[in-house]
Design a protein around this motif. Structure first.
Motif, short mmCIF file in Angstrom:
data_model
loop_
_atom_site.label_atom_id
_atom_site.label_comp_id
_atom_site.label_asym_id
_atom_site.label_seq_id
_atom_site.Cartn_x
_atom_site.Cartn_y
_atom_site.Cartn_z
N LEU A 278 -28.50 -19.86 -47.08
CA LEU A 278 -28.04 -18.90 -47.21
C LEU A 278 -29.51 -17.58 -47.58
O LEU A 278 -30.92 -18.59 -47.27
CB LEU A 278 -28.52 -18.99 -49.19
CG LEU A 278 -28.35 -18.06 -49.79
CD1 LEU A 278 -27.20 -17.07 -50.21
CD2 LEU A 278 -28.39 -18.33 -51.54
N GLU A 279 -29.80 -16.61 -47.05
CA GLU A 279 -31.23 -15.44 -46.64
C GLU A 279 -31.19 -14.92 -47.63
O GLU A 279 -30.42 -14.13 -48.29
CB GLU A 279 -30.64 -14.72 -45.46
CG GLU A 279 -30.65 -15.74 -43.63
CD GLU A 279 -30.69 -15.44 -42.80
OE1 GLU A 279 -30.00 -14.17 -42.51
OE2 GLU A 279 -30.44 -15.98 -41.87
N LYS A 280 -32.35 -15.04 -47.90
CA LYS A 280 -33.41 -13.52 -49.53
C LYS A 280 -33.59 -12.26 -48.10
O LYS A 280 -34.07 -12.39 -47.25
CB LYS A 280 -34.64 -14.11 -49.60
CG LYS A 280 -35.50 -12.87 -50.86
CD LYS A 280 -34.82 -13.24 -52.07
CE LYS A 280 -35.70 -13.49 -53.32
NZ LYS A 280 -35.94 -12.15 -52.83
N LEU A 281 -33.21 -11.95 -49.26
CA LEU A 281 -32.98 -10.27 -48.67
C LEU A 281 -34.41 -9.77 -49.34
O LEU A 281 -34.93 -9.96 -50.16
CB LEU A 281 -31.48 -9.36 -48.51
CG LEU A 281 -30.18 -9.76 -47.91
CD1 LEU A 281 -29.04 -9.46 -48.73
CD2 LEU A 281 -30.31 -9.97 -47.21
N PRO A 282 -34.86 -8.90 -48.78
CA PRO A 282 -36.17 -8.07 -49.59
C PRO A 282 -36.11 -6.86 -50.71
O PRO A 282 -34.15 -6.60 -50.11
CB PRO A 282 -36.17 -7.02 -47.85
CG PRO A 282 -35.44 -6.63 -47.18
CD PRO A 282 -34.62 -8.31 -46.94
N GLU A 283 -36.13 -6.57 -51.49
CA GLU A 283 -36.14 -5.98 -52.76
C GLU A 283 -37.37 -4.49 -52.72
O GLU A 283 -37.95 -4.66 -52.26
CB GLU A 283 -36.68 -6.51 -53.97
CG GLU A 283 -35.87 -8.15 -54.10
CD GLU A 283 -36.47 -9.13 -54.81
OE1 GLU A 283 -36.99 -8.74 -55.32
OE2 GLU A 283 -36.51 -9.88 -54.80
N GLU A 284 -36.10 -3.62 -53.59
CA GLU A 284 -36.85 -2.59 -53.67
C GLU A 284 -37.96 -3.08 -54.67
O GLU A 284 -38.25 -3.72 -55.51
CB GLU A 284 -36.11 -1.46 -54.08
CG GLU A 284 -35.13 -0.76 -53.06
CD GLU A 284 -34.37 -0.02 -53.59
OE1 GLU A 284 -34.79 1.12 -54.56
OE2 GLU A 284 -33.15 0.51 -52.72
N ASP A 285 -39.34 -1.55 -54.38
CA ASP A 285 -39.98 -2.19 -55.75
C ASP A 285 -39.81 -2.54 -57.47
O ASP A 285 -39.79 -3.27 -57.87
CB ASP A 285 -41.31 -1.11 -55.36
CG ASP A 285 -42.32 -1.22 -54.39
OD1 ASP A 285 -41.84 -1.95 -53.83
OD2 ASP A 285 -42.93 -0.18 -54.27
N SER A 286 -38.58 -1.50 -57.80
CA SER A 286 -38.45 -1.48 -59.32
C SER A 286 -36.53 -2.04 -59.00
O SER A 286 -35.99 -2.60 -59.97
CB SER A 286 -38.00 -0.21 -59.29
OG SER A 286 -37.41 0.50 -58.30
N SER A 287 -36.62 -3.30 -58.46
CA SER A 287 -35.01 -3.62 -58.42
C SER A 287 -35.33 -5.16 -60.00
O SER A 287 -36.20 -5.33 -59.81
CB SER A 287 -35.17 -4.35 -57.10
OG SER A 287 -33.79 -5.31 -56.93
N THR A 288 -33.67 -4.62 -60.25
CA THR A 288 -34.46 -6.09 -61.07
C THR A 288 -33.52 -7.09 -60.77
O THR A 288 -33.18 -8.17 -60.70
CB THR A 288 -32.94 -5.81 -62.34
OG1 THR A 288 -31.62 -4.91 -61.94
CG2 THR A 288 -33.64 -3.83 -63.29
N ALA A 289 -33.28 -7.08 -59.26
CA ALA A 289 -32.35 -8.41 -58.73
C ALA A 289 -33.22 -8.75 -57.69
O ALA A 289 -33.64 -7.94 -56.69
CB ALA A 289 -30.29 -7.51 -58.39
N LYS A 290 -32.56 -10.70 -57.86
CA LYS A 290 -32.89 -11.08 -56.29
C LYS A 290 -32.05 -10.92 -55.42
O LYS A 290 -31.02 -11.97 -55.35
CB LYS A 290 -33.84 -12.05 -56.66
CG LYS A 290 -35.21 -11.84 -57.38
CD LYS A 290 -35.54 -13.50 -57.28
CE LYS A 290 -36.94 -13.08 -58.63
NZ LYS A 290 -36.81 -12.36 -60.02
N ALA A 291 -31.72 -10.55 -54.25
CA ALA A 291 -31.10 -10.59 -52.95
C ALA A 291 -30.62 -11.61 -52.26
O ALA A 291 -31.75 -12.01 -51.58
CB ALA A 291 -30.94 -9.05 -52.68
N PHE A 292 -29.19 -12.21 -51.76
CA PHE A 292 -29.23 -12.89 -51.18
C PHE A 292 -28.23 -12.44 -50.04
O PHE A 292 -27.34 -11.68 -50.62
CB PHE A 292 -29.28 -14.35 -51.45
CG PHE A 292 -30.59 -14.79 -51.85
CD1 PHE A 292 -31.57 -15.73 -51.59
CD2 PHE A 292 -30.51 -14.41 -53.54
CE1 PHE A 292 -32.28 -16.35 -52.11
CE2 PHE A 292 -32.15 -15.07 -54.07
CZ PHE A 292 -33.08 -16.28 -53.28
#
Length: 385
Positions: A278-292
């Motif tokens: 499982l890989e972590k994805l980059p996030e936008e500054d104001s994102s509420t979600a941690k994406a993988f």
């Protein structure tokens, strides 16, 4: 929809220019027949012009901690055709009389004002927004607002397959569907109604119409659906979904209990045992979600960690309830009635001062899960989920 405000264009150009200048590559002349490209000197002059002439982000939507609120959630109704356990008390809620709810014109007046001040994303919520008879018309009229880039919708999915073609044509370009289980019998237990197959039909209709990703919101509750985490993740192998696992949050009447909450880290550990890549994805500054993302899968998964790892520091969201109250924090119990001021004939300037004062009072962060559980707040259905 129309282009972004000039301030957003400046930020984009600044980023682009920084990348271009860092390479050190020579400026080349266009080949014969090619359109000429701007020189670096020309780009610099253009950037200087935009910086000098672009209006800064609205002071009325900027709080005392520098957070710029460019995302507005508008609840279209307090009513819902489901009775989800984490959203509505079992005995139901007292609904606001229709005369005290925002009219369509009031919704559009407020939306127009917020977009004029820099909001570039509006999400329509409820209750269940798709039971509002004029929801397609509202989307179409929002679509005409200059500067608004994204119109999203959060729905329970019951009416989605039937209405989505018209909504897409009207300008809807983002869809979130709530679904907390993949077991039909358990679905009826959680939402106290039938409808599982209609929700699944709505999700597949959204995929068919090209929404990518289709976001699926799953509130994870211990003893109820945490055993389905891997099944939800498996959906993303062949479907362009973003399955968003949401930590169970306390609201009036939903009997929140810390023992029922499954934390982000616990969920992540469970999933990594099955898919260690499982890989972590980059996030936008104001994102509420941690994406993988799992390599090779079409979709992805995300975690909304409101309880265990809050994201208050980058929050850019404001909410307007169906009865016209502005909430600057989902978990805050402070509200101001924009409806009352509208109906009293407040001017645009007066409304902006009222909005600016409310935004200016926004706290650095919410009170924490245990304190929130003791605070008086609305049930989730009356806030706009």
């Amino acid at each position: 929809m129309a282009a972004r405000p000039a301030s957003g264009i400046v930020r984009q150009l600044l980023r682009s220019n920084a990348r271009g200048c860092s390479s050190g590559a020579p400026v080349t002349q266009p080949r014969p027949g090619e359109p000429s490209r701007p020189t670096r000197e020309g780009l610099s002059l253009r950037l200087q012009f935009l910086q000098e002439h672009a209006a800064p982000f609205s002071a009325f939507l900027t709080d005392s901690f520098g957070r710029q609120h460019s995302y507005l959630r508008i609840s279209l109704t307090e009513k819902c055709n489901l009775r989800c356990q984490y959203c509505m008390p079992e005995e139901g809620v007292s609904l606001t009389p229709k005369a005290d709810l925002l009219t369509t014109e009031e919704i559009l007046t407020l939306a127009r004002l917020f977009v004029k001040e820099g909001v570039d994303k509006i999400r329509l919520t409820g209750g269940e927004p798709l039971i509002r008879p004029d929801v397609v018309d509202i989307v179409a009229r929002l679509h005409g607002l200059e500067g608004l880039r994204t119109i999203g919708l959060t729905t329970n999915g019951i009416n989605l397959a039937r209405l989505l073609p018209r909504l897409q044509q009207a300008g809807l370009n983002a869809v979130n569907v709530s679904l907390d289980t993949l077991v039909p019998a358990k679905f009826e237990f959680i939402v106290r109604r039938k409808g599982f197959h209609k929700v699944m039909e709505g999700i597949h209709k959204a995929i068919e119409l090209g929404y990518k990703p289709v976001k699926v919101n799953c509130v994870v509750m211990r003893g109820l659906n945490e055993d389905e985490l891997l099944d939800f993740v498996a959906l993303t192998e062949g479907l362009p979904l973003d399955v968003r696992f949401i930590e169970y949050m306390p609201f009036d009447g939903n009997k929140w209990n810390f023992k029922k909450m499954v934390s982000y880290k616990e969920m992540l550990d469970t999933i990594r045992q099955r898919w260690p890549g499982l890989e972590k994805l980059p996030e936008e500054d104001s994102s509420t979600a941690k994406a993988f993302k799992i390599p090779g899968f079409q979709g992805q998964i995300s975690f909304i960690t409101s309880m265990s790892e809050h994201f208050c520091g980058t929050c850019n969201r404001l909410r307007i309830t169906a009865d016209g109250n502005l909430k600057v924090c989902l978990f805050g119990n402070s509200e101001v009635s924009l409806r009352d001021h509208l109906r009293a004939g407040a001017s645009e300037e007066e409304l902006l001062r009222i909005i600016g004062a409310a935004v200016g009072r926004k706290k650095r962060q919410h009170a924490g899960m245990f304190n929130i559980a003791q605070m008086k707040n609305r049930p989730m259905i009356l806030i706009g989920g």
